[in-house]
Structure formats: C-alpha cells, structure tokens
Design a protein around this motif. Structure first.
Motif, PDB file in Angstrom:
ATOM      1  N   ALA A 223       0.840  -1.201   0.000  1.00 55.60           N
ATOM      2  CA  ALA A 223       0.000   0.000   0.000  1.00 55.60           C
ATOM      3  C   ALA A 223       0.878   1.255   0.000  1.00 55.60           C
ATOM      4  CB  ALA A 223      -0.932  -0.006   1.208  1.00 55.60           C
ATOM      5  N   ILE A 224       1.968   1.233   0.771  1.00 52.88           N
ATOM      6  CA  ILE A 224       2.887   2.374   0.782  1.00 52.88           C
ATOM      7  C   ILE A 224       3.491   2.562  -0.608  1.00 52.88           C
ATOM      8  CG2 ILE A 224       4.995   3.320   1.772  1.00 52.88           C
ATOM      9  CD1 ILE A 224       4.385   1.708   4.325  1.00 52.88           C
ATOM     10  N   ALA A 225       3.913   1.460  -1.213  1.00 51.54           N
ATOM     11  CA  ALA A 225       4.519   1.527  -2.549  1.00 51.54           C
ATOM     12  C   ALA A 225       3.529   2.027  -3.599  1.00 51.54           C
ATOM     13  CB  ALA A 225       5.047   0.149  -2.943  1.00 51.54           C
ATOM     14  N   ALA A 226       2.242   1.770  -3.356  1.00 51.03           N
ATOM     15  CA  ALA A 226       1.209   2.204  -4.303  1.00 51.03           C
ATOM     16  C   ALA A 226       0.790   3.649  -4.096  1.00 51.03           C
ATOM     17  CB  ALA A 226      -0.010   1.285  -4.195  1.00 51.03           C
ATOM     18  N   GLY A 227       1.299   4.302  -3.020  1.00 56.15           N
ATOM     19  CA  GLY A 227       0.978   5.704  -2.787  1.00 56.15           C
ATOM     20  C   GLY A 227       0.192   5.982  -1.522  1.00 56.15           C
ATOM     21  N   ALA A 228      -0.007   4.969  -0.674  1.00 59.97           N
ATOM     22  CA  ALA A 228      -0.699   5.186   0.605  1.00 59.97           C
ATOM     23  C   ALA A 228       0.342   5.603   1.637  1.00 59.97           C
ATOM     24  CB  ALA A 228      -1.436   3.924   1.043  1.00 59.97           C
ATOM     25  N   PHE A 229       0.775   6.846   1.539  1.00 60.78           N
ATOM     26  CA  PHE A 229       1.873   7.339   2.370  1.00 60.78           C
ATOM     27  C   PHE A 229       1.485   7.436   3.833  1.00 60.78           C
ATOM     28  CE2 PHE A 229      -0.543  10.628   0.375  1.00 60.78           C
ATOM     29  CZ  PHE A 229      -0.736  11.601   1.328  1.00 60.78           C
ATOM     30  N   HIS A 230       0.174   7.519   4.126  1.00 60.61           N
ATOM     31  CA  HIS A 230      -0.352   7.450   5.488  1.00 60.61           C
ATOM     32  C   HIS A 230      -1.429   6.370   5.536  1.00 60.61           C
ATOM     33  CE1 HIS A 230       0.805  11.938   5.899  1.00 60.61           C
ATOM     34  NE2 HIS A 230       1.703  11.217   6.522  1.00 60.61           N
ATOM     35  N   ASN A 231      -1.632   5.811   6.719  1.00 59.59           N
ATOM     36  CA  ASN A 231      -2.669   4.801   6.863  1.00 59.59           C
ATOM     37  C   ASN A 231      -4.047   5.337   6.528  1.00 59.59           C
ATOM     38  OD1 ASN A 231      -3.803   2.185   7.970  1.00 59.59           O
ATOM     39  ND2 ASN A 231      -4.740   3.639   9.379  1.00 59.59           N
ATOM     40  N   ASP A 232      -4.290   6.628   6.780  1.00 62.56           N
ATOM     41  CA  ASP A 232      -5.642   7.156   6.540  1.00 62.56           C
ATOM     42  C   ASP A 232      -5.975   7.277   5.052  1.00 62.56           C
ATOM     43  OD1 ASP A 232      -4.296   9.486   5.795  1.00 62.56           O
ATOM     44  OD2 ASP A 232      -5.145  10.744   7.378  1.00 62.56           O
ATOM     45  N   VAL A 233      -5.051   6.891   4.185  1.00 64.17           N
ATOM     46  CA  VAL A 233      -5.367   6.800   2.759  1.00 64.17           C
ATOM     47  C   VAL A 233      -6.046   5.471   2.439  1.00 64.17           C
ATOM     48  CG1 VAL A 233      -4.357   6.846   0.422  1.00 64.17           C
ATOM     49  CG2 VAL A 233      -3.465   8.363   2.187  1.00 64.17           C
ATOM     50  N   VAL A 234      -5.924   4.490   3.338  1.00 66.75           N
ATOM     51  CA  VAL A 234      -6.495   3.163   3.074  1.00 66.75           C
ATOM     52  C   VAL A 234      -7.388   2.638   4.201  1.00 66.75           C
ATOM     53  CG1 VAL A 234      -4.870   2.292   1.354  1.00 66.75           C
ATOM     54  CG2 VAL A 234      -4.237   2.215   3.766  1.00 66.75           C
ATOM     55  N   ALA A 235      -7.547   3.384   5.295  1.00 69.61           N
ATOM     56  CA  ALA A 235      -8.410   2.918   6.390  1.00 69.61           C
ATOM     57  C   ALA A 235      -8.820   4.095   7.259  1.00 69.61           C
ATOM     58  CB  ALA A 235      -7.686   1.873   7.245  1.00 69.61           C
ATOM     59  N   VAL A 236     -10.034   4.005   7.814  1.00 74.42           N
ATOM     60  CA  VAL A 236     -10.521   5.015   8.747  1.00 74.42           C
ATOM     61  C   VAL A 236     -11.459   4.333   9.738  1.00 74.42           C
ATOM     62  CG1 VAL A 236     -12.459   5.669   7.229  1.00 74.42           C
ATOM     63  CG2 VAL A 236     -11.643   7.285   8.973  1.00 74.42           C
ATOM     64  N   ALA A 237     -11.426   4.777  10.992  1.00 74.33           N
ATOM     65  CA  ALA A 237     -12.287   4.176  12.019  1.00 74.33           C
ATOM     66  C   ALA A 237     -13.135   5.248  12.682  1.00 74.33           C
ATOM     67  CB  ALA A 237     -11.451   3.449  13.069  1.00 74.33           C
ATOM     68  N   ASN A 238     -14.265   4.829  13.206  1.00 75.00           N
ATOM     69  CA  ASN A 238     -15.144   5.719  13.975  1.00 75.00           C
ATOM     70  C   ASN A 238     -15.974   4.872  14.919  1.00 75.00           C
ATOM     71  OD1 ASN A 238     -16.558   8.311  14.547  1.00 75.00           O
ATOM     72  ND2 ASN A 238     -18.311   7.190  13.716  1.00 75.00           N
ATOM     73  N   GLU A 239     -15.862   5.189  16.218  1.00 69.48           N
ATOM     74  CA  GLU A 239     -16.553   4.405  17.245  1.00 69.48           C
ATOM     75  C   GLU A 239     -16.289   2.914  17.005  1.00 69.48           C
ATOM     76  OE1 GLU A 239     -20.554   6.165  17.499  1.00 69.48           O
ATOM     77  OE2 GLU A 239     -19.744   7.519  19.023  1.00 69.48           O
ATOM     78  N   GLN A 240     -17.305   2.091  16.809  1.00 69.81           N
ATOM     79  CA  GLN A 240     -17.060   0.654  16.719  1.00 69.81           C
ATOM     80  C   GLN A 240     -16.779   0.166  15.300  1.00 69.81           C
ATOM     81  OE1 GLN A 240     -20.004   2.034  16.960  1.00 69.81           O
ATOM     82  NE2 GLN A 240     -21.538   0.895  15.808  1.00 69.81           N
ATOM     83  N   VAL A 241     -16.696   1.088  14.332  1.00 72.09           N
ATOM     84  CA  VAL A 241     -16.586   0.701  12.919  1.00 72.09           C
ATOM     85  C   VAL A 241     -15.190   0.991  12.381  1.00 72.09           C
ATOM     86  CG1 VAL A 241     -17.440   1.151  10.577  1.00 72.09           C
ATOM     87  CG2 VAL A 241     -19.044   1.067  12.506  1.00 72.09           C
ATOM     88  N   LEU A 242     -14.616  -0.013  11.721  1.00 70.63           N
ATOM     89  CA  LEU A 242     -13.393   0.158  10.944  1.00 70.63           C
ATOM     90  C   LEU A 242     -13.749  -0.007   9.469  1.00 70.63           C
ATOM     91  CD1 LEU A 242     -10.310   0.358  10.482  1.00 70.63           C
ATOM     92  CD2 LEU A 242     -10.215  -2.133  10.813  1.00 70.63           C
ATOM     93  N   PHE A 243     -13.496   1.025   8.691  1.00 72.09           N
ATOM     94  CA  PHE A 243     -13.743   1.021   7.251  1.00 72.09           C
ATOM     95  C   PHE A 243     -12.379   0.942   6.580  1.00 72.09           C
ATOM     96  CE2 PHE A 243     -14.779   3.699   3.340  1.00 72.09           C
ATOM     97  CZ  PHE A 243     -15.429   2.674   2.674  1.00 72.09           C
TER      98      PHE A 243
END
Length: 416
Positions: A223-243
């Motif tokens: 993911a980093i090599a593909a351009g996801a320089f931060h985790n929040d480019v490929v995942a986000v969480a809120n309360e009990q949900v991980l997207f």
C-alpha cells in the motif's frame, strides 16, 4: 463533563501552492508545477467545515502557520537560483492537513483522565519538519486548560511521527474507554515509510495508555509503494466501525482478530480489492474520508467528489448503502484544491474527543465566525500562485498580511 468529538480542520493558508515536495504522495507529485488557487482552496475547506457544523457537529479549526517561514529560510541559507525546492518548503501550506498535527488520546483512555496531544515531528519530509514549533504553539493555546489537557512536544527526531494520520481509535461511543490503534510502516518500495513503530510506542507511553487497550499494526508495504503514504489513505475508524481496504494492513486477518479481541462489538467494513483496486482507492481517496457519527446516531462518510466520480468506488458505495451496514450516508464534498496536493477530507481534520467548554472558544467555528473568515479569505487570499511566483517578495508580503488580518479578526494576535 460532556465529551463529544470535535473535528479541527486546518484553514488552508494563502501560500497554498503545487511544488510537489512530498515523495510518495502521488497526487502532490503529479500536480507539481501547476498553478494553485489559494482562495478557492480555503473557501472549499471552509465550506466542508460549515457543512459539518450545519449537521449539528462541533467544528473547530487551526490557523495557517507563518509563511514563508523566515526562521527556516535563514537556517538553510538557500540560494534563490539553485535551491528552489528548499525555498518552496518554506512556503508550504501543508499544515492545513491537521491529521498530521498531532496524535490525540481522549481522557477515557488515559490513566490520569486527561486528553493527551503529542505534536507530530514530521521529520521524514523537509518541507514539513519545520512545522511542529508553530503547531505546538496553537495546540498549547487551544488546549490550555490543564485540568483537561496535556500537550506534549514531539518525539525524538530519530523516530518519524506523522500524527493522527496513522492512528485510529475505536470505542462503543466517543465518550467511553476505547482501543487505540497505531499503524506503522517498514518499507514501501521506492517511498519512505513515514510512521516509525518506536514513535508510536513512545506516544502511547507518553499518553499513559493502558497497554492492554493499545494495538500496534503494520501497514501493508504494498500500500505504501502504491501511494498510501499514510494509513488514513487506506483505512478510517469511527466508534465501533473500521472502514478499510482489503490491502491496508500487512496481515489483515491478524489485525481484525486483535481488534475484535480488544473490542468484541467491532464492525469491520472491508472493501475487497476485486471491487475497488488499491490504485482506485488511493487515487479517489475513498478512505481518506471523515467517518462521522451524526447527532441523530447515524454514521456518515464524508468523501471527496473524486471518490464519487470513480466508477468502481461509486458502485461499491451504492451497494453498501443498499445493504444494512453501519454506514448509512455518503456525503461528497468538493476539496479539489487540497486533493490535487494530496489531501482529502480526513487529511484536513484532527479529531479531539473533549468537552467543548474546555477548549479555547476562539478555535471553535460558529456561523458568524465562518462568515467573517469567508470575507477575509475572499479579500486577502491570493487568487492564484504559479510555480515561478514562489519566492517573490511582494507575494510573500501579501501572504503575511492575509494571515495577520485573520489573526486580528479572530483575536489571536499572540500567534503573530
């Protein structure tokens, strides 16, 4: 004390430009050398903030940092003819991405019952490494209430720390004790991994977190090599949900199992690579979205319009909305100027769970304040900045004046 989530967005500064300084950030480097539109950028960001405020959410903001950074320019002794990238770094408006301002641990998670904030050192990228002293000044001002907050300086510069962009928190609700998830990188092919594992561990210890309620998860190097320089480019969480994208983590099944062990009620919404490729996820910034709990209890995903316009992403989102999952609304917003520099809705905000009454009110948005800020942006922000204008003394003077006008209007001249 009534704890709610407050999103602090960065007001996009008058020096916003496309110098392409961020290695590994494909959007930023692909638009390098183009003409930027600071006024439009700031108005787009302000409109996003107002949208969330109008939905009944508490909205905060941080101010642009002093630019050009004359202290930094003096220290690097750059030559105007040969050191153009260094000079552009002193002009960078990248502090607008406040997800990188700090890592935040709310009071319910900490042993001393304080909300802890650690300013990010951002040492991996030279144009961002000089941000933290001015960011720290704002954090200490906005969160000066020592009965509620503890604001920390940066971790040692040998350990790269990029703040909340690599940190997620999951809990039954914002005001209850949660699980804090620190995502670190190791290698990313041609691109540097920006979040060091030891930096995350230092922050967790500084924040007095219960080791049994903390996870350290490795980001997928692909993911980093593909351009996801931060985790929040490929995942986000809120309360009990991980997207999350299927390829966000080095070992996703292990990551999910550890999360469910700590938080049995966790809901994992995984987007398979067969539905949305990693390339589409990164270029559209589907996951660089604000996943919010609205006042009525529904969860909404605030995405950039680029995500809604990407066929694979829109197809997946429409299928999701037709089902019975935890995310019930998708709200596209126009932040194209920020997107072209590599930052979507999630990059533009820092999440702080706190009692709003304990925060300096000068940093909280109201309708009247939004109107006033809009007027200042419209009057003083440059309409456009081309690459050859970076370094121009007259433009530098107008940028400084624009910021001064904003500080005066907000009664924040101590940040001058």
């Amino acid at each position: 004390m009534s704890l709610v989530e407050v999103n602090f967005d960065g007001l996009i500064g008058p020096s916003h430009n496309y110098a392409g300084l961020s290695l590994g950030n494909l959007a930023a480097t692909s638009h390098a050398g183009e003409t930027a539109f600071p006024r439009d950028a700031a108005l787009q960001g302000l409109a996003k903030m107002c949208g969330n405020m109008e939905r009944g959410l508490v909205q905060g903001f941080f101010l642009p940092l002093p630019r050009p950074n004359m202290t930094y320019l003096s220290a690097i002794a750059a030559d105007a003819q040969t050191d153009r990238a260094l000079i552009a770094g002193a002009w960078s408006a990248s502090s607008m991405w406040t997800a990188n301002a700090a890592t935040v641990s709310p009071a319910p998670d900490t042993a001393d019952g304080l909300c802890h904030l650690t300013v990010a050192n951002l040492v991996t990228m030279p144009h961002r490494a000089h941000e933290w002293p001015d960011t720290l000044r704002q954090l200490k001002l906005a969160f000066a209430n020592r009965a509620s907050f503890a604001v920390h300086g940066p971790v040692p510069p040998s350990f790269g720390d990029e703040g909340a962009a690599n940190h997620m928190r999951m809990a039954a609700s914002h005001g209850t004790s949660g699980v804090e998830i620190f995502v670190y990188g190791r290698s990313g092919g041609p691109f540097p991994a920006r979040q060091h594992e030891q930096a995350s561990r230092i922050v967790a210890r500084s924040h007095n977190l219960d080791p049994e309620r903390v996870l350290f998860i490795e980001q997928n190097p692909d993911a980093i090599a593909a351009g996801a320089f931060h985790n929040d480019v490929v995942a986000v969480a809120n309360e009990q949900v991980l997207f999350t994208h299927e390829l966000a983590f080095a070992d996703p099944q292990s990551a999910y199992a550890k999360i469910r062990e700590k938080l049995p009620a966790a809901e994992i919404v995984e987007v398979p690579a067969s539905a949305v490729s990693l390339a589409d996820a990164i270029s559209s910034y589907l996951f660089n979205a604000q996943l919010l709990t609205l006042p009525e209890g529904e969860m909404a995903l605030v995405i950039p319009t680029e995500a809604w316009e990407t066929v694979s992403v829109r197809n997946w989102l429409e299928t999701m909305l037709a089902g019975n999952g935890p995310i019930r609304q998708v709200i596209p917003v126009d932040v194209r100027q920020s997107m072209s520099n590599g930052g979507g809705p999630a990059c533009l905000r820092l999440r702080v769970v706190a009692d709003p009454d304990t925060i300096d009110p000068r940093f909280l948005l109201t309708p009247a304040k939004a109107d006033m800020i809009e007027g200042i942006i419209t009057k003083y922000w440059p309409e456009q900045i081309g690459p050859k204008e970076i370094g121009d003394p007259a433009l530098a003077a107008s940028i400084r004046q624009a910021r001064e006008e904003l500080l005066k209007a907000l009664d924040l001249m101590e940040l001058s």
